[in-house]
Design an enzyme around this catalytic site. Structure first.
Site, PDB file in Angstrom:
ATOM      1  N   PHE A 154      -4.054  23.064 -11.021  1.00  0.00           N
ATOM      2  CA  PHE A 154      -2.707  23.526 -11.381  1.00  0.00           C
ATOM      3  C   PHE A 154      -1.655  22.441 -11.231  1.00  0.00           C
ATOM      4  O   PHE A 154      -0.587  22.520 -11.835  1.00  0.00           O
ATOM      5  CB  PHE A 154      -2.315  24.739 -10.510  1.00  0.00           C
ATOM      6  CG  PHE A 154      -1.839  24.378  -9.130  1.00  0.00           C
ATOM      7  CD1 PHE A 154      -0.523  23.979  -8.910  1.00  0.00           C
ATOM      8  CD2 PHE A 154      -2.700  24.405  -8.039  1.00  0.00           C
ATOM      9  CE1 PHE A 154      -0.079  23.627  -7.641  1.00  0.00           C
ATOM     10  CE2 PHE A 154      -2.270  24.057  -6.768  1.00  0.00           C
ATOM     11  CZ  PHE A 154      -0.955  23.664  -6.577  1.00  0.00           C
ATOM     12  N   LYS A 178     -10.573  23.432 -19.870  1.00  0.00           N
ATOM     13  CA  LYS A 178     -10.315  24.686 -19.131  1.00  0.00           C
ATOM     14  C   LYS A 178      -9.179  24.371 -18.155  1.00  0.00           C
ATOM     15  O   LYS A 178      -9.411  23.831 -17.079  1.00  0.00           O
ATOM     16  CB  LYS A 178     -11.587  25.115 -18.373  1.00  0.00           C
ATOM     17  CG  LYS A 178     -11.724  26.609 -18.134  1.00  0.00           C
ATOM     18  CD  LYS A 178     -10.601  27.251 -17.353  1.00  0.00           C
ATOM     19  CE  LYS A 178     -10.713  27.023 -15.859  1.00  0.00           C
ATOM     20  NZ  LYS A 178      -9.509  27.556 -15.142  1.00  0.00           N
ATOM     21  N   GLU A 181      -5.501  28.443 -14.524  1.00  0.00           N
ATOM     22  CA  GLU A 181      -4.966  29.725 -14.983  1.00  0.00           C
ATOM     23  C   GLU A 181      -3.539  29.954 -14.462  1.00  0.00           C
ATOM     24  O   GLU A 181      -2.852  30.866 -14.911  1.00  0.00           O
ATOM     25  CB  GLU A 181      -5.894  30.868 -14.553  1.00  0.00           C
ATOM     26  CG  GLU A 181      -6.032  31.092 -13.051  1.00  0.00           C
ATOM     27  CD  GLU A 181      -7.024  30.141 -12.364  1.00  0.00           C
ATOM     28  OE1 GLU A 181      -7.244  29.022 -12.869  1.00  0.00           O
ATOM     29  OE2 GLU A 181      -7.551  30.522 -11.302  1.00  0.00           O
ATOM     30  N   SER A 231      -9.933  21.305  -5.865  1.00  0.00           N
ATOM     31  CA  SER A 231     -10.154  21.244  -4.419  1.00  0.00           C
ATOM     32  C   SER A 231     -11.604  20.810  -4.123  1.00  0.00           C
ATOM     33  O   SER A 231     -12.492  20.964  -4.969  1.00  0.00           O
ATOM     34  CB  SER A 231      -9.880  22.617  -3.813  1.00  0.00           C
ATOM     35  OG  SER A 231     -10.733  23.570  -4.423  1.00  0.00           O
ATOM     36  N   CYS A 286      -2.199  15.287  -5.390  1.00  0.00           N
ATOM     37  CA  CYS A 286      -3.398  14.815  -4.694  1.00  0.00           C
ATOM     38  C   CYS A 286      -3.164  13.456  -4.053  1.00  0.00           C
ATOM     39  O   CYS A 286      -3.934  13.023  -3.210  1.00  0.00           O
ATOM     40  CB  CYS A 286      -4.563  14.723  -5.665  1.00  0.00           C
ATOM     41  SG  CYS A 286      -4.208  13.584  -6.996  1.00  0.00           S
ATOM     42  N   GLU A 386      -6.424  19.960   4.287  1.00  0.00           N
ATOM     43  CA  GLU A 386      -5.498  19.622   3.200  1.00  0.00           C
ATOM     44  C   GLU A 386      -4.562  20.816   3.029  1.00  0.00           C
ATOM     45  O   GLU A 386      -5.010  21.922   2.695  1.00  0.00           O
ATOM     46  CB  GLU A 386      -6.258  19.387   1.885  1.00  0.00           C
ATOM     47  CG  GLU A 386      -5.302  19.020   0.766  1.00  0.00           C
ATOM     48  CD  GLU A 386      -5.955  18.936  -0.611  1.00  0.00           C
ATOM     49  OE1 GLU A 386      -6.853  19.745  -0.907  1.00  0.00           O
ATOM     50  OE2 GLU A 386      -5.534  18.066  -1.396  1.00  0.00           O
TER      51      GLU A 386
HETATM   52  P1  NAD Z   1      -8.897  24.605  -7.492  1.00  0.00           P
HETATM   53  O1  NAD Z   1     -10.122  23.942  -6.978  1.00  0.00           O
HETATM   54  O2  NAD Z   1      -8.512  25.922  -6.941  1.00  0.00           O
HETATM   55  O3  NAD Z   1      -8.998  24.818  -9.083  1.00  0.00           O
HETATM   56  C1  NAD Z   1      -9.371  23.762  -9.944  1.00  0.00           C
HETATM   57  C2  NAD Z   1     -10.030  24.368 -11.183  1.00  0.00           C
HETATM   58  O4  NAD Z   1     -11.219  25.060 -10.780  1.00  0.00           O
HETATM   59  C3  NAD Z   1      -9.153  25.383 -11.908  1.00  0.00           C
HETATM   60  O5  NAD Z   1      -9.307  25.205 -13.291  1.00  0.00           O
HETATM   61  C4  NAD Z   1      -9.720  26.716 -11.446  1.00  0.00           C
HETATM   62  O6  NAD Z   1      -9.575  27.731 -12.406  1.00  0.00           O
HETATM   63  C5  NAD Z   1     -11.181  26.420 -11.206  1.00  0.00           C
HETATM   64  N1  NAD Z   1     -11.766  27.245 -10.146  1.00  0.00           N
HETATM   65  C6  NAD Z   1     -11.122  27.805  -9.091  1.00  0.00           C
HETATM   66  N2  NAD Z   1     -11.996  28.483  -8.335  1.00  0.00           N
HETATM   67  C7  NAD Z   1     -13.210  28.356  -8.907  1.00  0.00           C
HETATM   68  C8  NAD Z   1     -14.521  28.830  -8.575  1.00  0.00           C
HETATM   69  N3  NAD Z   1     -14.735  29.580  -7.498  1.00  0.00           N
HETATM   70  N4  NAD Z   1     -15.542  28.495  -9.384  1.00  0.00           N
HETATM   71  C9  NAD Z   1     -15.334  27.729 -10.469  1.00  0.00           C
HETATM   72  N5  NAD Z   1     -14.115  27.248 -10.829  1.00  0.00           N
HETATM   73  C10 NAD Z   1     -13.069  27.558 -10.058  1.00  0.00           C
HETATM   74  O7  NAD Z   1      -7.701  23.539  -7.322  1.00  0.00           O
HETATM   75  P2  NAD Z   1      -6.160  23.771  -7.568  1.00  0.00           P
HETATM   76  O8  NAD Z   1      -5.624  24.621  -6.477  1.00  0.00           O
HETATM   77  O9  NAD Z   1      -5.912  24.166  -8.970  1.00  0.00           O
HETATM   78  O10 NAD Z   1      -5.629  22.269  -7.416  1.00  0.00           O
HETATM   79  C11 NAD Z   1      -5.297  21.697  -6.175  1.00  0.00           C
HETATM   80  C12 NAD Z   1      -6.437  20.890  -5.634  1.00  0.00           C
HETATM   81  O11 NAD Z   1      -6.796  19.874  -6.574  1.00  0.00           O
HETATM   82  C13 NAD Z   1      -6.085  20.146  -4.358  1.00  0.00           C
HETATM   83  O12 NAD Z   1      -7.181  20.219  -3.495  1.00  0.00           O
HETATM   84  C14 NAD Z   1      -5.849  18.719  -4.830  1.00  0.00           C
HETATM   85  O13 NAD Z   1      -6.054  17.725  -3.856  1.00  0.00           O
HETATM   86  C15 NAD Z   1      -6.862  18.616  -5.916  1.00  0.00           C
HETATM   87  N6  NAD Z   1      -6.537  17.551  -6.835  1.00  0.00           N
HETATM   88  C16 NAD Z   1      -7.266  16.407  -6.754  1.00  0.00           C
HETATM   89  C17 NAD Z   1      -6.971  15.360  -7.587  1.00  0.00           C
HETATM   90  C18 NAD Z   1      -7.752  14.086  -7.514  1.00  0.00           C
HETATM   91  O14 NAD Z   1      -7.549  13.230  -8.347  1.00  0.00           O
HETATM   92  N7  NAD Z   1      -8.653  13.912  -6.562  1.00  0.00           N
HETATM   93  C19 NAD Z   1      -5.937  15.479  -8.536  1.00  0.00           C
HETATM   94  C20 NAD Z   1      -5.233  16.667  -8.599  1.00  0.00           C
HETATM   95  C21 NAD Z   1      -5.543  17.702  -7.741  1.00  0.00           C
END
Ligand code: NAD
Length: 502
Positions: A154, A178, A181, A231, A286, A386
């Site tokens: 997000f 994808k 959401e 994450s 991040c 985090e």
């Molecule tokens: P998230 O892991 O909740 O979601 C990421 C994606 O995975 C979304 O598209 C979501 O719909 C999907 N998703 C969520 N739960 C899922 C599941 N159980 N099974 C399959 N897919 C699932 O992350 P977020 O809250 O959207 O973003 C924040 C996180 O992203 C933080 O941990 C941040 O550090 C990380 N991030 C990392 C970087 C990097 O370059 N390392 C960059 C941006 C964000």
């Protein structure tokens, strides 16, 4: 409650908006007001199958297009995105909450990847060795993979898709995105801009949704590769599931970024950097700095400098010129606030309490002001986890060695920074620290598009970082051709020995 005029964000299939067949939808909020602004369609497995089937056909034809033709579309997309950057930024602010300037900065960093991808033909050039043996030449080529999936978080609804899609498309692949959401609308604008740029229908598609859509992509026989950002637990799951299904996967995960300040640093500059990197985008980056590691006696002077700057920050609706916006959802706001509670209970010194914030906004948005803790130690959840919110923790350590040991003991290795006037210390740090992206007197060292972005340890699963040369390699497969053209002088006759070159 949904506002009047609430609409549905559909998928993007074969170059047009597509409702899909599934009944499920999700709420998309305006985080500054707390209102549900619209719904987003959630794809079923059958929806994903339909989109991927179109992408397979479109990708085959796209891979056969000349490099010049593909590059022309990239240039046109660059122009279209640049022209519409304010619309994309507005869509980001409306659903993510980050302030408009910050959203524009995100689009700018995405544009830089598009510009890099315009030069992909140069990076796709192979090598050629004439005469490796008598009359024998060897050359290498790189070819597209087919359909690749991009699964985005997000916090960068435009930049993260743009880390991947332009490079993948320039290399001749079809992309199925994808998005998160929580803020799906920016991706729809990107889809429209690709179409406007002349990208053939089906080469860039968007499926919205949750785990159902992700799992369908991870297990689909026609998806060759997956680029994931999110994450750490989900990144690990995506990596394990995708690779178990034969896919190439790069899964970028969470972070805990440390900024180390040595006693010889310019502390005014360090205070500016800590505040900017700690509270920009409400800490939902991040590469945000969340742990400020002060080598004694730095904290005695630096903490008041930071506190005075934090006290001047304006928290409010990102459309009204605030410095810091709301958190993305109510649930996330409450989770971050619970970490503040836990920090107080664990005995950390709460210097500034963001729970009291009075934002410049209408309605009941998802507010938490900038929060500063001092005397934080490993073992406290505000350090160990985090948080992904506007909470900056100061840790006091006696020496450079103790600072380095702290950073290297952390399970994450995304970004870090050192602030010092000592070039030797900085050089030692960049060599010794177990982290993928390092800043020297630069707090958020996000690499330029022509370098590659990625962390170490629990911040990345897979071998390849995003964009730059590594991105081109991730989205292509190599072939090496050894050729001999008929000529009487090079005829070798029968020889059962292993081929050698002479
Ligand atoms: P998230 O892991 O909740 O979601 C990421 C994606 O995975 C979304 O598209 C979501 O719909 C999907 N998703 C969520 N739960 C899922 C599941 N159980 N099974 C399959 N897919 C699932 O992350 P977020 O809250 O959207 O973003 C924040 C996180 O992203 C933080 O941990 C941040 O550090 C990380 N991030 C990392 C970087 C990097 O370059 N390392 C960059 C941006 C964000």
């Amino acid at each position: 409650m949904m506002d009047a005029g609430t609409d549905l964000v559909p998928h993007w299939r074969s170059g047009a908006r597509w409702a899909g067949g599934a009944e499920r939808t999700g709420d998309v909020h305006d985080p500054a007001t707390g209102q549900i602004a619209r719904q987003v369609a959630f794809a079923s497995g059958a929806d994903v199958d339909a989109v991927v089937a179109d992408a397979v056909l479109a990708g085959r034809a796209w891979a056969e297009q000349s490099l010049s033709r593909r590059t022309a579309v990239l240039f046109a997309f660059r122009e279209a995105l640049s022209r519409r950057r304010h619309d994309v930024a507005a869509a980001i602010t409306a659903e993510h909450g980050k302030v408009l300037d910050d959203a524009l900065g995100e689009v700018q960093r995405g544009l830089e990847v598009v510009e890099f991808a315009c030069g992909a033909p140069h990076l796709l050039k192979g090598g050629y060795s004439e005469g490796v043996s008598t009359g024998v030449d060897v050359y290498s080529i790189r070819q597209a993979l087919g359909v690749v999936a991009v699964i985005a978080p997000f916090n960068f609804p435009a930049m993260v898709p743009l880390w991947f899609a332009p490079v993948a498309i320039a290399c001749g692949n079809a992309v199925v995105l994808k998005p998160s959401e929580k803020d799906p609308s920016a991706s729809m604008l990107l889809a429209e801009l690709w179409a406007e740029a002349g990208l053939p229908a089906g080469v860039f598609s968007v499926v919205h949704g949750d785990k159902v859509a992700v799992d369908a992509l991870l297990t689909h026989g026609d998806v060759a590769a997956v680029s994931f950002v999110g994450s750490t637990p989900i990144a690990r799951y995506v990596y394990e599931t995708g690779t178990a299904h034969g896919k190439r996967v790069q899964a970028l995960g969470g972070a805990k970024n440390h900024m180390v300040v040595l006693p010889d640093a310019d502390l005014e500059a360090a205070a500016d950097a800590a505040v900017s990197a700690g509270f920009g985008s409400a800490g939902e980056r991040c590469m945000a700095v969340s742990a400020l590691v002060c080598v004694d006696p730095v904290a005695d002077e630096l903490v008041p400098l930071i506190a005075s700057r934090v006290a001047r920050l304006r928290t409010g609706d990102g459309r009204r010129g605030a410095d810091m916006g709301p958190l993305v959802t109510g649930a996330h706001r409450d989770k971050v606030a619970s970490y503040v509670d836990a920090g107080v209970s664990a005995g950390a010194a709460l210097v500034i309490d963001g729970r009291d914030v009075a934002p410049d906004a209408d309605g009941a948005g998802f507010w938490l002001g900038p929060t500063l803790f001092d005397r934080v130690r490993p073992g406290m959840s505000i350090y160990d986890d985090e948080i992904f919110g506007p909470v900056l923790s100061v840790l006091r350590v006696p020496s450079y060695d103790a600072a380095l040991a702290l950073v290297n003991a952390n399970r994450y290795g995304n970004g870090t920074a050192i602030f010092t006037a000592d070039g030797g210390a900085a050089r030692r740090f960049q060599h010794e620290v177990q982290v993928g992206m390092i800043g020297v007197n630069v707090p958020i060292p996000v690499p330029m598009a022509y370098y590659s972005f990625g962390g170490w340890k629990a911040s990345l699963f897979g071998d390849t970082h995003a964009h730059g040369v590594e991105g081109v390699h991730f989205y292509t497969r190599g072939k090496v051709v050894t050729s001999r053209w008929p000529h009487p002088a090079t005829r070798t006759g029968v020889d059962l020995g292993f081929p050698t070159h002479d």
